[in-house]
Design an enzyme around this catalytic site. Structure first.
Site, PDB file in Angstrom:
ATOM      1  N   LYS A 205      34.268 -25.525  72.586  1.00  0.00           N
ATOM      2  CA  LYS A 205      34.153 -25.363  71.143  1.00  0.00           C
ATOM      3  C   LYS A 205      35.546 -25.131  70.577  1.00  0.00           C
ATOM      4  O   LYS A 205      36.235 -24.186  70.959  1.00  0.00           O
ATOM      5  CB  LYS A 205      33.254 -24.175  70.832  1.00  0.00           C
ATOM      6  CG  LYS A 205      33.063 -24.008  69.344  1.00  0.00           C
ATOM      7  CD  LYS A 205      31.900 -23.111  69.055  1.00  0.00           C
ATOM      8  CE  LYS A 205      31.669 -22.998  67.579  1.00  0.00           C
ATOM      9  NZ  LYS A 205      30.573 -22.067  67.303  1.00  0.00           N
ATOM     10  N   LYS A 228      39.111 -17.813  63.993  1.00  0.00           N
ATOM     11  CA  LYS A 228      38.449 -17.683  65.294  1.00  0.00           C
ATOM     12  C   LYS A 228      39.349 -18.161  66.444  1.00  0.00           C
ATOM     13  O   LYS A 228      38.869 -18.487  67.519  1.00  0.00           O
ATOM     14  CB  LYS A 228      37.116 -18.441  65.258  1.00  0.00           C
ATOM     15  CG  LYS A 228      36.163 -17.936  64.168  1.00  0.00           C
ATOM     16  CD  LYS A 228      34.750 -18.514  64.291  1.00  0.00           C
ATOM     17  CE  LYS A 228      33.838 -17.915  63.209  1.00  0.00           C
ATOM     18  NZ  LYS A 228      32.414 -18.331  63.363  1.00  0.00           N
ATOM     19  N   LYS A 259      32.107 -29.705  70.846  1.00  0.00           N
ATOM     20  CA  LYS A 259      31.940 -29.448  69.415  1.00  0.00           C
ATOM     21  C   LYS A 259      33.284 -29.145  68.766  1.00  0.00           C
ATOM     22  O   LYS A 259      34.012 -28.307  69.297  1.00  0.00           O
ATOM     23  CB  LYS A 259      31.012 -28.239  69.279  1.00  0.00           C
ATOM     24  CG  LYS A 259      30.767 -27.786  67.857  1.00  0.00           C
ATOM     25  CD  LYS A 259      29.928 -26.536  67.875  1.00  0.00           C
ATOM     26  CE  LYS A 259      29.604 -26.109  66.471  1.00  0.00           C
ATOM     27  NZ  LYS A 259      28.823 -24.876  66.455  1.00  0.00           N
TER      28      LYS A 259
HETATM   29  C1  PBG Z   1      29.215 -20.282  65.164  1.00  0.00           C
HETATM   30  C2  PBG Z   1      28.722 -21.646  64.845  1.00  0.00           C
HETATM   31  C3  PBG Z   1      29.487 -22.640  64.227  1.00  0.00           C
HETATM   32  C4  PBG Z   1      28.648 -23.727  64.034  1.00  0.00           C
HETATM   33  C5  PBG Z   1      27.415 -23.417  64.593  1.00  0.00           C
HETATM   34  N1  PBG Z   1      27.488 -22.124  65.099  1.00  0.00           N
HETATM   35  C6  PBG Z   1      30.934 -22.664  63.906  1.00  0.00           C
HETATM   36  C7  PBG Z   1      31.536 -21.621  63.124  1.00  0.00           C
HETATM   37  O1  PBG Z   1      31.040 -21.214  62.074  1.00  0.00           O
HETATM   38  O2  PBG Z   1      32.584 -21.177  63.545  1.00  0.00           O
HETATM   39  C8  PBG Z   1      29.056 -24.972  63.323  1.00  0.00           C
HETATM   40  C9  PBG Z   1      28.028 -26.001  63.118  1.00  0.00           C
HETATM   41  C10 PBG Z   1      28.393 -27.036  62.123  1.00  0.00           C
HETATM   42  O3  PBG Z   1      29.496 -27.017  61.532  1.00  0.00           O
HETATM   43  O4  PBG Z   1      27.562 -27.925  61.909  1.00  0.00           O
HETATM   44  N2  PBG Z   1      28.684 -19.689  66.261  1.00  0.00           N
END
Ligand code: PBG
Length: 336
Positions: A205, A228, A259
Site C-alpha cells: 500500500k 501516512k 494499492k
Molecule cells: C485506509 C484506507 C484507504 C483506502 C481504503 N482504506 C487509504 C487512506 O485513506 O489512506 C483508500 C481506498 C480508495 O481510495 O478507494 N485504511
C-alpha cells in the site's frame, strides 16, 4: 513484385498484422479477458436506514445504510460478482484517539457483515481492519505522542479482526501496513476457531494522492493530521514493496493486494511473479474519479477506459480487481 517499398524481406515474413486482420482472429489470439469473476465491489456504509447518499467526489458512488447496502449486494450477487469489500463512515461522536469503536462487537461494520451474510450468503464479504474510520485523527493506527505505535495497533486490529470474523467476514483485509500484522491476525483467527477465514493483505500500500475521494467518502480528510508516510510505502520504491509483500507471504497471507492500481502495474507484475499468490489490484477512488470526471466532460470515452484499465490489470498479472466500477462492468458484461 513492387520493389519500391522500404519494408525489407525479413519484416515481410514476420507480419504481426496477420493475427489482427479480423475480429474472429483477434478473439482467437486474445491473451487476457475480464470476466465478472474478477470483480470485487467496495461499498461505503452509513448508520441509519433508507439512506443512499451520493459522494460528491465520486460521481455514481453513494454511501448506503445497511438495508440499502443489502439490496445492492443482492443485485451484485445476482450479476455474479463474487465478493464485496465494506468501508464504514461512522458517526464522529464514536471516533476517538485509539479507534475504540473498532472493538465494539456490533459496530457498523460488523452489523453490515451480519446483515449481508444473512440476506446474501453466497457473496464473499471482505472487511478492512485499519483503524482510520474509527480514529479522531484519521490515521490507520493508534497515535501516541505524534507516533503511530506499531505493536499496540497490531494487538488491537487482531481483536477487531476476530470480531469481524465472528460477525461472518470471509476474508480479513488489513490495510494499515503495520509490521507483523498478517502473522498476528492469522494466529488470532486460528485461536478463535476461524481457520477458514482468509487474509487478503494490502501487501503493498503506497502513500498516495489517489486516496483523496475515499477520505471524503468516510469523512477522514478533514481529520487527518500529517501524512501516512511513516507506514505506507513511498511511490518511489518497488523493491521495498516486494520485500514487504514477502513478509506477508511468510506470515500466512492467502492473497496479496497492490494499492493503488494503475500507476503500480509494475508492482502487480513483480509480486505475482515472485510469489504466485492470488494477486489483486485496488483501482482506488482517485483512479475512478479521474475517469468519471473526464468522461463527464466529454473528454474521454469513460466506458471504454473503464474496460481498458481493468483488462490491463489482468495483463499485469492480477487475478482480480477491487473497483468502484464493479456494478457497471458486471452489467455491461452480462449484456455481452
Ligand atoms: C485506509 C484506507 C484507504 C483506502 C481504503 N482504506 C487509504 C487512506 O485513506 O489512506 C483508500 C481506498 C480508495 O481510495 O478507494 N485504511
Amino acid at each position: 513484385m513492387d520493389k519500391t517499398h522500404l519494408v525489407d524481406e525479413i519484416t515481410g515474413h514476420r507480419r504481426m498484422r496477420r493475427n489482427r486482420k479480423a475480429d474472429w482472429m483477434r478473439r482467437l489470439v486474445q491473451e487476457n479477458r475480464l470476466t465478472v469473476d474478477d470483480l470485487i465491489w467496495p461499498i461505503f456504509i452509513v448508520p441509519g436506514s433508507g439512506i443512499v447518499d451520493p459522494i460528491a467526489a465520486m460521481p455514481g458512488v453513494s454511501r448506503m445504510s445497511i438495508d440499502k447496502a443489502v439490496e445492492a449486494v443482492k443485485e451484485a450477487s445476482d450479476l455474479g460478482i463474487p465478493a464485496i469489500a465494506t468501508f464504514p463512515d461512522i458517526e464522529m461522536e464514536l471516533r476517538d484517539e485509539t479507534g475504540s469503536n473498532s472493538l465494539v462487537a456490533n459496530n457498523l461494520i460488523n452489523q453490515t457483515t451480519a446483515a449481508i451474510k444473512k440476506a446474501v450468503p453466497n457473496i464473499g464479504v471482505i472487511t478492512d481492519v485499519a483503524l482510520d474510520p474509527f480514529t479522531s485523527h484519521g490515521h490507520d493506527g493508534i497515535l501516541r505522542d505524534g507516533v503511530i505505535v506499531n505493536d499496540e495497533t497490531v494487538d488491537q486490529i487482531v481483536r477487531a479482526a476476530v470480531m469481524q470474523a465472528d460477525a461472518g467476514a470471509d476474508i480479513i483485509a488489513p490495510s494499515e501496513m503495520m509490521d507483523g500484522r498478517v502473522g498476528a491476525i492469522r494466529r488470532g483467527l486460528d485461536a478463535a476457531g476461524h481457520q477458514n477465514v482468509g487474509i487478503m493483505s494490502y501487501a503493498t500500500k503506497f502513500s498516495s494522492g489517489f486516496y483523496g475521494p475515499y477520505r471524503e467518502a468516510i469523512n477522514t480528510s478533514g481529520l487527518l493530521k500529517g501524512d501516512k508516510n511513516s507506514y505506507y510505502i513511498s511511490p518511489a520504491n518497488g523493491t521495498e514493496a516486494v520485500r514487504d509483500a514477502a513478509l506477508d507471504v511468510e506470515e500466512g497471507a492467502d492473497m496479496l493486494m497492490v494499492k493503488p492500481g494503475l500507476a503500480y502495474l509494475d508492482v502487480c507484475w513483480r509480486i505475482k511473479e515472485a510469489f504466485g499468490l492470488p494477486t489483486f489490484a485496488y483501482q482506488v477512488s482517485g483512479e475512478y474519479t479521474q475517469i468519471k470526471a473526464a468522461a463527464m466532460n466529454g473528454w474521454i470515452d469513460g466506458e471504454r477506459i473503464m474496460m481498458e484499465t481493468l483488462l490491463c490489470f489482468k495483463r499485469a498479472g492480477c487475478d482480480g480487481i477491487l473497483t468502484y466500477f464493479a456494478m457497471d462492468v458486471a452489467k455491461k458484461l452480462a449484456k455481452g
